[in-house]
Motif scaffolding. Structure first.
Motif, PDB file in Angstrom:
ATOM      1  N   THR A 144      41.254  39.864  54.248  1.00  0.00           N
ATOM      2  CA  THR A 144      41.357  41.297  54.524  1.00  0.00           C
ATOM      3  C   THR A 144      40.611  42.027  53.418  1.00  0.00           C
ATOM      4  OG1 THR A 144      43.366  41.669  53.214  1.00  0.00           O
ATOM      5  CG2 THR A 144      43.677  40.935  55.502  1.00  0.00           C
ATOM      6  N   ILE A 160      41.987  43.746  51.251  1.00  0.00           N
ATOM      7  CA  ILE A 160      42.865  43.733  50.087  1.00  0.00           C
ATOM      8  C   ILE A 160      42.697  42.386  49.395  1.00  0.00           C
ATOM      9  CG2 ILE A 160      45.240  43.966  49.268  1.00  0.00           C
ATOM     10  CD1 ILE A 160      45.821  45.311  52.041  1.00  0.00           C
ATOM     11  N   VAL A 186      45.026  39.067  49.835  1.00  0.00           N
ATOM     12  CA  VAL A 186      45.939  39.270  50.959  1.00  0.00           C
ATOM     13  C   VAL A 186      45.243  38.744  52.206  1.00  0.00           C
ATOM     14  CG1 VAL A 186      47.131  40.959  52.410  1.00  0.00           C
ATOM     15  CG2 VAL A 186      47.099  41.240  49.927  1.00  0.00           C
ATOM     16  N   TYR A 187      45.903  37.831  52.890  1.00  0.00           N
ATOM     17  CA  TYR A 187      45.324  37.161  54.050  1.00  0.00           C
ATOM     18  C   TYR A 187      46.214  37.345  55.269  1.00  0.00           C
ATOM     19  CZ  TYR A 187      42.823  34.723  50.348  1.00  0.00           C
ATOM     20  OH  TYR A 187      42.056  34.428  49.250  1.00  0.00           O
TER      21      TYR A 187
END
Length: 87
Positions: free
Chosen positions: A36, A38, A41-42
């Motif tokens: 992602t 972020i 963060v996945y």
């Protein structure tokens, strides 16, 4: 390579080719880590126990493994939602 890892590799290729989304097949957990916007963060994607569905978002979302392009579209939409949250 197991059937699950093969399906996840196909999904990874569809995400990269059609949607320009990066991901990695993680053999140690038999999952696909989809990046992602972020850092670290996945969205994690797995093949369900039955071997018939990809699942993600705590298994709230599923898509048949025999429709890899459709699964890639839905996961790309999920990534778009996650990325919009940080905009």
């Amino acid at each position: 390579m197991s059937l699950e890892l093969g399906l996840l590799a196909e999904l990874r290729a569809a995400l990269a080719g059609e949607h320009e989304i990066r991901s990695q097949v993680r053999m140690e957990v038999a999952g696909l880590a989809v990046e992602t916007a972020i850092p670290a963060v996945y969205v994690w994607v797995f093949v369900g126990f039955s071997g018939r569905f990809f699942s993600w978002h705590n298994a709230d979302r599923q898509h048949p493994v025999n429709d890899v392009p459709g699964a890639a579209r839905r996961i790309a939409a999920q990534i778009g939602e996650v990325n919009q949250q940080i905009s």
